[in-house]
Design a protein around this motif. Sequence first.
Motif, mmCIF file in Angstrom:
data_model
loop_
_atom_site.group_PDB
_atom_site.id
_atom_site.type_symbol
_atom_site.label_atom_id
_atom_site.label_comp_id
_atom_site.label_asym_id
_atom_site.label_seq_id
_atom_site.Cartn_x
_atom_site.Cartn_y
_atom_site.Cartn_z
ATOM 1 N N ARG A 247 0.838 -1.214 0.000
ATOM 2 C CA ARG A 247 0.000 0.000 0.000
ATOM 3 C C ARG A 247 0.868 1.259 0.000
ATOM 4 N NH1 ARG A 247 -2.943 -3.379 3.692
ATOM 5 N NH2 ARG A 247 -4.890 -4.090 2.730
ATOM 6 N N ARG A 248 1.975 1.208 0.722
ATOM 7 C CA ARG A 248 2.880 2.363 0.748
ATOM 8 C C ARG A 248 3.468 2.606 -0.643
ATOM 9 N NH1 ARG A 248 8.212 2.099 2.296
ATOM 10 N NH2 ARG A 248 7.887 0.232 3.568
ATOM 11 N N ALA A 249 3.850 1.526 -1.332
ATOM 12 C CA ALA A 249 4.373 1.667 -2.689
ATOM 13 C C ALA A 249 3.310 2.213 -3.638
ATOM 14 C CB ALA A 249 4.886 0.320 -3.188
ATOM 15 N N ALA A 250 2.075 1.769 -3.476
ATOM 16 C CA ALA A 250 0.987 2.257 -4.333
ATOM 17 C C ALA A 250 0.771 3.754 -4.156
ATOM 18 C CB ALA A 250 -0.295 1.489 -4.034
ATOM 19 N N LYS A 251 0.992 4.271 -2.947
ATOM 20 C CA LYS A 251 0.850 5.710 -2.701
ATOM 21 C C LYS A 251 1.859 6.498 -3.539
ATOM 22 C CE LYS A 251 -2.456 5.999 0.410
ATOM 23 N NZ LYS A 251 -3.720 6.745 0.126
ATOM 24 N N ASP A 252 3.057 5.966 -3.691
ATOM 25 C CA ASP A 252 4.065 6.629 -4.509
ATOM 26 C C ASP A 252 3.601 6.721 -5.956
ATOM 27 O OD1 ASP A 252 6.635 7.819 -4.895
ATOM 28 O OD2 ASP A 252 7.353 5.930 -5.720
ATOM 29 N N LEU A 253 3.024 5.651 -6.468
ATOM 30 C CA LEU A 253 2.471 5.683 -7.824
ATOM 31 C C LEU A 253 1.333 6.686 -7.915
ATOM 32 C CD1 LEU A 253 2.173 4.619 -10.719
ATOM 33 C CD2 LEU A 253 0.754 2.756 -9.791
ATOM 34 N N GLU A 254 0.479 6.720 -6.912
ATOM 35 C CA GLU A 254 -0.658 7.638 -6.936
ATOM 36 C C GLU A 254 -0.193 9.091 -7.033
ATOM 37 O OE1 GLU A 254 -4.825 8.514 -4.543
ATOM 38 O OE2 GLU A 254 -3.214 7.405 -3.538
ATOM 39 N N ILE A 255 0.842 9.444 -6.310
ATOM 40 C CA ILE A 255 1.368 10.814 -6.362
ATOM 41 C C ILE A 255 1.814 11.170 -7.779
ATOM 42 C CG2 ILE A 255 3.269 12.287 -5.575
ATOM 43 C CD1 ILE A 255 3.075 10.768 -2.871
ATOM 44 N N LEU A 256 2.493 10.226 -8.423
ATOM 45 C CA LEU A 256 2.937 10.462 -9.798
ATOM 46 C C LEU A 256 1.746 10.619 -10.735
ATOM 47 C CD1 LEU A 256 5.131 10.546 -12.023
ATOM 48 C CD2 LEU A 256 4.995 8.042 -12.095
ATOM 49 N N LEU A 257 0.758 9.735 -10.621
ATOM 50 C CA LEU A 257 -0.394 9.789 -11.518
ATOM 51 C C LEU A 257 -1.214 11.062 -11.303
ATOM 52 C CD1 LEU A 257 -1.608 6.067 -11.532
ATOM 53 C CD2 LEU A 257 -0.183 7.245 -13.204
ATOM 54 N N GLN A 258 -1.306 11.520 -10.083
ATOM 55 C CA GLN A 258 -2.009 12.767 -9.811
ATOM 56 C C GLN A 258 -1.399 13.926 -10.597
ATOM 57 O OE1 GLN A 258 -1.656 12.991 -5.536
ATOM 58 N NE2 GLN A 258 -3.658 12.044 -5.180
ATOM 59 N N ASP A 259 -0.074 13.868 -10.761
ATOM 60 C CA ASP A 259 0.642 14.965 -11.402
ATOM 61 C C ASP A 259 0.735 14.824 -12.916
ATOM 62 O OD1 ASP A 259 2.324 17.326 -11.385
ATOM 63 O OD2 ASP A 259 4.012 15.974 -11.782
ATOM 64 N N ARG A 260 0.861 13.560 -13.434
ATOM 65 C CA ARG A 260 1.207 13.393 -14.844
ATOM 66 C C ARG A 260 0.331 12.396 -15.598
ATOM 67 N NH1 ARG A 260 5.776 15.968 -16.225
ATOM 68 N NH2 ARG A 260 5.866 14.875 -18.218
ATOM 69 N N SER A 261 -0.818 12.062 -15.092
ATOM 70 C CA SER A 261 -1.629 11.050 -15.773
ATOM 71 C C SER A 261 -2.041 11.482 -17.176
ATOM 72 C CB SER A 261 -2.866 10.708 -14.942
ATOM 73 O OG SER A 261 -3.698 11.839 -14.778
ATOM 74 N N ASP A 262 -2.091 12.781 -17.437
ATOM 75 C CA ASP A 262 -2.452 13.242 -18.770
ATOM 76 C C ASP A 262 -1.343 12.971 -19.787
ATOM 77 O OD1 ASP A 262 -0.807 15.114 -17.465
ATOM 78 O OD2 ASP A 262 -1.541 16.759 -18.717
ATOM 79 N N ARG A 263 -0.145 12.591 -19.287
ATOM 80 C CA ARG A 263 0.986 12.299 -20.169
ATOM 81 C C ARG A 263 1.442 10.845 -20.089
ATOM 82 N NH1 ARG A 263 4.744 17.657 -18.871
ATOM 83 N NH2 ARG A 263 3.056 19.182 -19.035
#
Length: 446
Positions: free
Chosen positions: A200-216
């Motif tokens: 779950r902690r690792a998934a949070k790191d991915l979530e932060i990235l997707l929040q910022d750059r999911s449009d790319r």
Amino acid sequence: MNASLKSDWVERSLKSVWHPCTQMQHHETVPLVPVSHGRGAWLYDANGQRYLDAISSWWVNLFGHANPRINAALKEQLDLLEHAMLAGFTHEPVITLSEKLSALTGGVLGHCFYASDGASATEIALKMSFHYWRNSGKDAKREFVCLKGSYHGETVGALAVTDVAIFRDAYGPMLQQSHVVTAPDARNARDGESAADVARRAAKDLEILLQDRSDRIAAVIIEPLVQCAAGMAMYDPVYLKEVRALCDRYQVHLIADEIAVGCGRTGTFFACEQASIWPDFVCLSKGISGGYLPLSLVMTRDDIYRAFYHSDVTRGFLHSHSYTGNPLACRAALATLAIFEEDDVLNHNRERAEKMTAALAPLTSHARVRNFRQRGMMWAFDAVVNDPAKAATFSRRFFTEALQQELLLRPIGRTVYLMPPYILDDEEIALLASRTHAVFNKVVEA
């Protein structure tokens, strides 16, 4: 065959063959084994010496060497059709294999695109995702995300989503840069954390990235449950659930690289089944042909397939190679799937796994062992080697000593792992476990 012939094979090979994943100079001290034939779980060299293939010949051989049922299927196919181009033509083996694989996903992944090796499958999935977003009018979505320590093959596109230092150091200037996020490796647990907490902690790191750059971002690529080349890094299935939910929320594809972990290796046919999720793409290779012939494929959803279905040629998927969907390779795969079904392999593997884990139990309390772990028909543990010079040569020394004990074992760094074929009997399980222990003792005490 006599010793002189064995020596002749080695000499000729070293003069003419560039062996893979090898610093060739090491063969001045590390033996090159001239394999004459194989039977069941065993390989035999040109002098009759046998070796238990405890890593399934780089994770491909599921049901033993010279398996009579796969042999029979290939002999029959040889008299019918050895190959025909798959552009503008089709044939029964590729049709039936595609249908059977789709059925194993409950029809969720409805189309298969074929290639020859795992890296090619990775390339196909990356290109399909990229091209899908282009066809969908979202040209900006061209970036990819991989896990720390990830490995997805050694072609240029696959290396772009591979986070292994030796490759990045050598080929970095050639590669498109990808985002690397925290891996859910259960060995990274902090005090009081469970494997699920790490995931779950690792998934949070991915979530932060997707929040910022999911449009790319076009896609996230992962090896489900086990990152093999990262030292058999195993993790909790909850990570797959979390990533699937994030990809849905942020409209990003999920690519499951099941090249090494699929075909029953983790305990279910597809590793993703253990999280009750399906990705947008599944890459398969290695065990899918039973270790007989080069074959890989990418399975994907019908909505992705439909995005390429158009009168405009440029909207079609632009990828091919001469041996796509080779009938012989497909027949080997069909014979492999038939063995899974007829022999109830997944259930019998659970029994084998319990016996192997029990036989390896003495290693779990060994003073020089850390992180003993198991998932399906995969076992691994990390060696404690305090001397830097000995740590650097641990893998080669272990491999050499294992050969002396009739074992083919090839550690990844200081991680010793076992991925044997799915046919070991009780005697072979006992032999593999006891001799692995003996080899480990000798190498760490040297």
